[in-house]
Design a protein around this motif. Structure first.
Motif, short mmCIF file in Angstrom:
data_model
loop_
_atom_site.label_atom_id
_atom_site.label_comp_id
_atom_site.label_asym_id
_atom_site.label_seq_id
_atom_site.Cartn_x
_atom_site.Cartn_y
_atom_site.Cartn_z
N GLN A 173 31.22 27.25 26.46
CA GLN A 173 31.83 28.15 25.48
C GLN A 173 31.52 29.61 25.85
O GLN A 173 32.39 30.47 25.81
N LYS A 174 30.27 29.83 26.26
CA LYS A 174 29.88 31.20 26.65
C LYS A 174 30.74 31.69 27.82
O LYS A 174 31.20 32.82 27.84
N ILE A 175 30.92 30.80 28.80
CA ILE A 175 31.71 31.19 29.97
C ILE A 175 33.13 31.57 29.53
O ILE A 175 33.67 32.58 29.95
N LYS A 176 33.68 30.73 28.66
CA LYS A 176 35.05 31.00 28.22
C LYS A 176 35.14 32.34 27.50
O LYS A 176 36.05 33.13 27.75
N GLU A 177 34.18 32.59 26.61
CA GLU A 177 34.23 33.85 25.86
C GLU A 177 34.07 35.06 26.76
O GLU A 177 34.82 36.03 26.68
N MET A 178 33.08 34.96 27.65
CA MET A 178 32.89 36.10 28.55
C MET A 178 34.10 36.29 29.45
O MET A 178 34.53 37.41 29.70
N GLY A 179 34.63 35.18 29.91
CA GLY A 179 35.80 35.24 30.79
C GLY A 179 36.96 35.95 30.09
O GLY A 179 37.60 36.84 30.66
N ASN A 180 37.20 35.57 28.85
CA ASN A 180 38.30 36.20 28.13
C ASN A 180 38.04 37.70 27.93
O ASN A 180 38.96 38.51 28.04
N ALA A 181 36.79 38.03 27.66
CA ALA A 181 36.47 39.45 27.48
C ALA A 181 36.71 40.23 28.77
O ALA A 181 37.25 41.33 28.77
N MET A 182 36.31 39.61 29.89
CA MET A 182 36.50 40.29 31.18
C MET A 182 37.98 40.51 31.47
O MET A 182 38.39 41.56 31.96
N THR A 183 38.77 39.49 31.16
CA THR A 183 40.20 39.60 31.42
C THR A 183 40.80 40.76 30.63
O THR A 183 41.64 41.51 31.13
N LYS A 184 40.31 40.91 29.40
CA LYS A 184 40.89 41.98 28.56
C LYS A 184 40.32 43.35 28.91
O LYS A 184 41.03 44.34 28.84
N ALA A 185 39.03 43.41 29.24
CA ALA A 185 38.38 44.72 29.26
C ALA A 185 38.09 45.30 30.63
O ALA A 185 37.68 46.45 30.73
N SER A 186 38.27 44.53 31.71
CA SER A 186 37.91 45.08 33.02
C SER A 186 38.90 46.15 33.45
O SER A 186 40.07 46.14 33.06
N LEU A 187 38.39 47.05 34.29
CA LEU A 187 39.21 48.18 34.73
C LEU A 187 40.32 47.76 35.68
O LEU A 187 41.46 48.21 35.58
N CYS A 188 40.01 46.87 36.62
CA CYS A 188 41.04 46.55 37.61
C CYS A 188 41.23 45.05 37.74
O CYS A 188 40.54 44.26 37.11
N GLY A 189 42.17 44.71 38.59
CA GLY A 189 42.53 43.31 38.78
C GLY A 189 41.36 42.42 39.18
O GLY A 189 41.35 41.24 38.87
N LEU A 190 40.37 42.99 39.87
CA LEU A 190 39.27 42.15 40.33
C LEU A 190 38.55 41.52 39.13
O LEU A 190 38.40 40.31 39.03
N GLY A 191 38.13 42.37 38.21
CA GLY A 191 37.40 41.87 37.05
C GLY A 191 38.31 41.10 36.10
O GLY A 191 37.88 40.10 35.51
N GLN A 192 39.56 41.54 36.02
CA GLN A 192 40.48 40.86 35.10
C GLN A 192 40.74 39.42 35.53
O GLN A 192 40.99 38.55 34.70
N THR A 193 40.70 39.19 36.83
CA THR A 193 41.03 37.84 37.30
C THR A 193 39.81 37.05 37.79
O THR A 193 39.93 35.86 38.06
N ALA A 194 38.67 37.69 37.89
CA ALA A 194 37.49 36.99 38.42
C ALA A 194 37.14 35.71 37.65
O ALA A 194 36.64 34.75 38.25
N PRO A 195 37.35 35.65 36.34
CA PRO A 195 37.03 34.40 35.64
C PRO A 195 38.04 33.27 35.90
O PRO A 195 37.75 32.12 35.57
N ASN A 196 39.20 33.59 36.49
CA ASN A 196 40.24 32.56 36.64
C ASN A 196 39.77 31.28 37.32
O ASN A 196 40.03 30.18 36.82
N PRO A 197 39.07 31.38 38.47
CA PRO A 197 38.67 30.12 39.12
C PRO A 197 37.81 29.25 38.20
O PRO A 197 38.07 28.04 38.09
N VAL A 198 36.85 29.83 37.52
CA VAL A 198 35.97 28.99 36.70
C VAL A 198 36.72 28.49 35.46
O VAL A 198 36.60 27.32 35.08
N LEU A 199 37.55 29.34 34.87
CA LEU A 199 38.28 28.88 33.69
C LEU A 199 39.22 27.73 34.04
O LEU A 199 39.36 26.76 33.29
#
Ligand code: FMN
Ligand code: FES
Lengths: 622, 161
Positions: free
Chosen positions: A511-537
């Protein structure tokens, strides 16, 4: 000779054609092409090339031409050579060593009998040949790779004779910049760098801005580990990318092209330098191209091993000589890019399509592919697959066709588990998606993305927690650190995954991973952070059961997570040969000759060396 | 910083010409650092200082850029730097095992140099030969489809080179 007018260009093409016809059909009816891309050379292509030359000199064979070209796409059996006898279909030989060269010369060149044991046709066999241009039934169709493994990239004439620089000539003399953009729009071409943004739209943004200076940048950073489509294209056919950049320059009103290429690709850099120099000498680049008022020239800039520099704004920072950190968008580079000037950044593969679209027309191009993703896509097919290599298929081809037909399935009778596309920004596709037609939108819909074209096949022995951890570790290292969501988020998710891989995870971690992942997708500055959670999600979605096994049963079914594996010795099978004990790097195996051995679990580092060397299946992994 | 400090290292004529040529171009730093590393195999502190003087920019800026990019090395690598690929394809095919085996063979860890200065090990991300995974690179020569057993022979080949 300088090409000052359109007539000069035509003359070169005509002369060359005449020359080639003479070479091929009359005196020299046999051509041997040696694939000298990076992979080919790594496997010994240079030596093979020299052996061929020596052999034909020794045997005094006169009716043959030997030449170098780029990659033919059969990476798993390099070095490869292609033998073309005029009037017959061509043969591709793989795993060619000096002995094989001799056989090929003796049997095939002299007596016309193929050397069956070295013929490797996949994944190249089903490439549509030009003669039946309108037949789209073939699995592979080469637009981007049309010249790779065919022409010698160090000879500009070979490019020119295959309609090279015809598209540049056509736009300069027959089309207005707006018409060029309209043609690209009608073709439906979308960016191949990952996001699939319509190419024409970007161009028209830049065109509409008034500025004394504009730039065209080719993004050849290819940072996705496990992908080499752009490298092969540049090594095999650099002129097509250069020509396309000049066309883009004409369309938006830019006179300077910059190729941003990663320093890890020395051969591609060399081929580009040669290509630029040759085209300059011909007068195809520089001032007053072909006698027109259009000017365009190039510069090469090297990357320095930072994945984030593939992102447009970071790339610009890097060219400006700074730390490659992204900046917020807007302003978009197309409006305000390098040195504050309108800048188009296009991927290598996107660009390589452009001359063909101009030459053959947008309606021809749009016939290929799916409704919203026109044309073809190049993939680097790697991992646990039989025919690993470089392929180009029409958009809409299914994963099953790619993995099982073209790729020849999984080696050693193992079961297919998943395909990873999109690299550190993408996700995994499981068996359920084998029949999904692949295009930009369908991959996003199933939780992955096209990415740049890396396609990594995994089998039952690959652990999905391990893979997710691998990508997160990559992103931790490559995050530039500018924005907190990416800098902290990648690290925290990595730590949780590491915990899970050690059997110390808790159910709440998911659950923590999912929440953090969603936050990163919304709040990161560039595509790297926005998409970095994709593989794990995507792994959590597709392989939840396997992750849960790590957490609740401390079990890794693939046996990859070392902390969850124990090696023991089977009393029945062990004959006491001492091989494992001698191999063990930490000396934790006890046992004398002919006495059953024992592993000291407190010392074992789980390297698996004992398992590998045991010939009696006496080492058990559990 | 004094000129004396900056003169602690000699640049070849080729390098000086390159720097002269690029000096007036905007955004030249990354390209110049590449050339320096080409000459020294890494970027010695003295070279960074000299570059700061030549380009008339703060040393801090040079270090800022150097440390951002993985490609630039701050420490001298071994005479033969063994670059093992740990890109995705090589990772799947056992790239990490190659590193572990090399560590045992050479008695050093990643990013360190053997006492005699001959070898160092580095982990790199994809050199574009994924079809030959797992691969490693020594002095620009690529070795593909490797197994651990082949490593002693490869190391021996370079030891006396
Ligand atoms: C972290 C990150 C890395 C990227 N790496 C690359 C790359 O290596 N090559 C590339 O062409 N595009 C890369 N992109 C995409 C580019 O930012 C950009 O969208 C692309 O070059 C545009 O060209 P296209 O419209 O022709 O696809 C990357 C994006 C991100 C966010
Ligand atoms: S992943 Fe190792 S060469 Fe690409």
């Amino acid at each position: 000779m300088a090409i000052k007018t359109r007539m000069d260009l035509k003359k070169i093409r005509a002369d060359q054609e005449a020359g080639l016809v003479l070479d091929n059909k009359e005196e020299k009816n046999i051509q041997i092409i040696v694939g000298k891309g990076t992979c080919g050379i790594a496997a010994g292509a240079e030596k093979i090339f020299n052996t061929i030359i020596e052999e034909i000199e020794d045997q005094k064979i006169k009716n043959i031409i030997v030449k170098s070209a780029g990659c033919m796409g059969l990476c798993y059996v390099e070095p490869t050579i292609k033998l073309i006898v005029t009037g017959e279909s061509e043969t591709i030989y793989g795993n060619v060593d000096q002995e094989t060269v001799r056989k090929i010369i003796e049997r095939h060149v002299i007596y016309g009998r193929q050397v069956e044991s070295h013929i490797f046709e996949k994944p190249a066999a089903d490439i549509l040949k030009e003669e039946n241009d309108d037949n789209f039934d073939y699995r592979q169709y080469r637009i981007v790779l049309r010249n790779c493994g065919v022409i010698d990239p160090e000879k500009i004439d070979e490019y020119i004779v295959r309609d090279g620089y015809a598209a540049l000539e056509k736009v300069i003399f027959q089309m207005t910049p707006s018409e060029v953009i309209d043609e690209i729009k009608a073709s439906g071409l979308r960016g191949r760098g990952g996001a699939g943004f319509p190419t024409w739209m970007k161009w028209s943004f830049s065109k509409s801005v008034k500025s004394d200076k504009k730039y065209i940048i080719c993004n050849a950073d290819e940072g996705d580990p496990g992908a080499y489509m752009d490298r092969s294209t540049l090594e095999g056919d650099p002129h097509s990318v250069l020509e396309a950049m000049a066309i883009a320059g004409y369309a938006i009103g830019a006179d300077e092209g910059i190729i941003y290429i990663r320093a890890e690709y020395p051969l591609a850099i060399k081929k580009l330098e040669i290509a630029i120099a040759q085209a300059r000498e011909y007068g195809l680049f520089g001032r007053n191209i072909l006698g027109s008022s259009f000017n365009f020239d190039f510069e090469i800039r090297l990357g320095a091993g930072a994945f984030v520099c593939g992102e447009e704004t970071a790339l610009i920072k890097s060219i400006e000589g700074d730390r490659g950190m992204p900046t917020p968008k807007p302003p978009f580079p197309a409006i305000e890019g390098l040195w504050g000037k309108p800048t188009i950044i296009n991927n290598v593969e996107t660009l390589a399509n452009i001359p063909v679209i101009i030459n053959k027309g947008s309606s021809w191009f749009a016939k290929l592919g799916t409704q919203k993703s026109r044309g073809t896509k190049v993939f680097a097919l790697t991992g646990n697959i039989n025919n690993s290599g470089l392929i180009e298929v029409p958009m809409g081809t299914t994963l099953r066709e790619i993995v099982f037909d073209i790729g020849g399935g999984i080696p050693n009778g193992k079961a297919f588990k998943a395909v990873q596309t999109g690299g550190p920004s993408g996700g995994v596709l499981t068996e359920d998606f084998l029949d999904t037609p692949i295009d930009f939108d369908s991959l996003v819909a199933v939780g992955s993305m096209m990415g740049s074209g890396g396609m990594i096949v995994m089998d039952e022995d690959d652990c999905m927690v391990d893979i997710a951890k691998f990508y997160l570790e990559f992103c931790v290292e490559e995050s530039c650190g500018k924005c907190a969501p990416c800098r902290i988020g990648t690290k925290k998710i990595y730590e949780l995954l590491d915990k899970i891989s050690k059997g110390k995870g808790e159910l709440s971690d998911l659950q923590k991973i999912k929440e953090m992942g969603n936050a990163m997708t919304k709040a990161s500055l560039c595509g790297l952070g926005q998409t970095a959670p994709n593989p794990v999600l995507s792994v959590i979605k597709a392989f939840e059961e396997e992750i849960l096994e790590h957490i609740t049963d401390q079990k890794c079914r693939a046996g990859k997570c070392k902390d969850l594996v124990t090696y023991t010795i089977d009393k029945e099978n062990c004959i006491g040969c001492t091989v494992c004990a001698r191999k063990c790097p930490v000396n934790c195996i006890e046992g004398e000759r002919k006495v059953v051995h024992k592993i000291d679990q407190s010392l074992c580092i789980k390297c698996g060396a004992c398992f590998e060397v045991c010939k009696f299946d006496a080492v058990i992994v559990s | 910083m004094s000129v004396k400090e900056a003169s602690g290292i000699e640049f070849s004529d080729k390098l000086m010409t390159f720097i002269e040529e690029w000096k007036s171009k905007k955004g030249n730093l990354v390209m110049i650092l590449h050339k320096i590393q080409e000459e020294f195999d890494y970027i010695p502190r003295q070279a960074a200082i000299k570059t700061a003087v030549l380009l008339d920019i703060p040393l801090a800026k040079i270090y800022g850029v150097m440390t951002f990019y993985n490609f630039f090395k701050l420490e001298k690598p071994g005479k033969h730097n063994i670059q093992v690929c740990t890109g995705t394809a090589c990772y799947l095919k056992g790239g990490v095992d190659l590193i572990e085996e090399l560590e045992i063979l050479l008695g050093i860890g990643v990013n360190t140099v053997t006492d005699d200065g001959i070898f160092s090990i580095e982990s790199v991300r994809c050199i574009g030969c994924c079809g030959l995974a797992p691969v490693l690179l020594i002095d620009g020569e690529v070795f593909g489809k490797l197994t651990k057993d082949q490593l002693p022979e490869i190391v021996a080949k370079f030891k006396d080179k």
